[in-house]
Design an enzyme around this catalytic site. Structure first.
Site, mmCIF file in Angstrom:
data_model
loop_
_atom_site.group_PDB
_atom_site.id
_atom_site.type_symbol
_atom_site.label_atom_id
_atom_site.label_comp_id
_atom_site.label_asym_id
_atom_site.label_seq_id
_atom_site.Cartn_x
_atom_site.Cartn_y
_atom_site.Cartn_z
ATOM 1 N N SER A 107 -76.910 -60.517 23.149
ATOM 2 C CA SER A 107 -75.843 -60.031 22.264
ATOM 3 C C SER A 107 -76.273 -60.183 20.814
ATOM 4 O O SER A 107 -77.107 -61.044 20.481
ATOM 5 C CB SER A 107 -74.560 -60.835 22.499
ATOM 6 N N TYR A 118 -69.436 -68.538 23.557
ATOM 7 C CA TYR A 118 -70.044 -67.279 24.015
ATOM 8 C C TYR A 118 -71.366 -67.028 23.306
ATOM 9 O O TYR A 118 -72.391 -66.737 23.938
ATOM 10 C CB TYR A 118 -69.074 -66.131 23.755
#
Length: 289
Positions: free
Chosen positions: A179, A192
């Protein structure tokens, strides 16, 4: 003429993660209009975790159009999984759906075993399943949330990869979903972003490990930016969703159809000299990493 994409979605929210694609407005674009396959993955078998919707669905459809048979692993989104299966079947390829909780190593092992039983082989492993739970304060991240986020996002990759490796051979590949948050962080997604940093390191370390073993299995990753998937309305409140993607250099959110080609490239023979790398698909943000 270039394709026109919406800047951001209307305000909306889903109460359950990882979300349902059929409830999203507008619907994400899964494959670019008029895309013509050229059998880049003919005869290959790919297993995609989180393959029922979003980026995973787009990968499944694109790979199918390029000649691959597909196994998708998902948690409990049966309707989305069935829709993906139908899309793959419409391409003339086989698609097996596997409901599994990949935080359980035994279920991950079972998913790989079922894939081998159904197709006789495995050539491409896409580690893509993930969850995220925004919190305004670090102190609000409970031990239960922290454990679940790590178990879902990074532990599952270990479990699936460990089970898959005995079935992978020279020329096969593993592609992980990292990400943009792995590289620049996120103030509301600390746990996350931490798992995505772990995934980037896992990718680089595993790639080196397998190269030194001389096994010919390539490991790479893709780091998406703001992409319109079910994870977005199921993670953020309606107001935040309405502004999603506007702060990217391109001024808009991306579509799954704009991310999946990076996975296709890495899975194909065109990327035969690429390992341990991360492709950034983020609307133009320069990360210098």
């Amino acid at each position: 003429m270039s394709q026109h994409y919406p800047t951001s979605p209307p305000a909306q929210h889903q109460a359950h993660q990882p979300g349902q694609q059929d409830s999203m407005q507008p619907q994400p674009e899964i494959i670019k209009p008029n895309y013509q396959g050229s059998q880049k993955l003919q005869g290959k078998v790919a297993l995609i975790s989180g393959g029922d919707s979003g980026i995973g669905r787009s990968i499944a459809l694109l790979f199918a159009r390029e000649g691959a048979d597909i196994a998708i692993v998902y948690l409990d989104e049966d309707q989305d999984a069935k829709a993906t299966q139908q899309l793959v079947a419409a391409e003339g390829q086989k698609c097996m759906t596997l409901a599994a909780d990949l935080t359980d190593p035994k279920q991950a092992q079972h998913a790989i075993a079922q894939t081998i039983q159904a197709f006789g082989k495995l050539n491409i492993l896409i580690n893509n399943a993930a969850v995220q739970y925004p919190q305004d304060k670090l102190e609000d991240i409970s031990p239960e949330q922290l454990q679940h986020t790590f178990q879902t996002n990074i532990f599952s990759m270990y479990y699936l990869t460990q089970a898959a490796l005995p079935h992978l051979h020279a020329g096969d590949s593993i592609i992980n979903t990292s990400s943009i948050t792995s590289y620049r962080g996120h103030d509301q997604l600390i746990d996350y972003a931490s798992t995505k940093g772990a995934i980037t390191s896992f990718t680089r370390s595993l790639a080196t490990h397998l190269l030194k073993q001389g096994r010919g299995i390539r490991v790479n990753a893709v780091a998406p930016g703001p992409i319109w998937t079910p994870l977005i309305p199921s993670s953020f409140d309606a107001k935040t969703v309405a502004d999603f993607g506007k702060d990217s250099p391109m001024g808009r959110m991306g579509q799954p159809s704009e991310v999946a080609p990076a996975y296709l490239f890495l899975a194909s023979d065109a990327a035969s000299y690429i390992a341990g790398q991360v492709i950034h698909v983020n609307g133009g943000e320069i990360l210098n990493t």
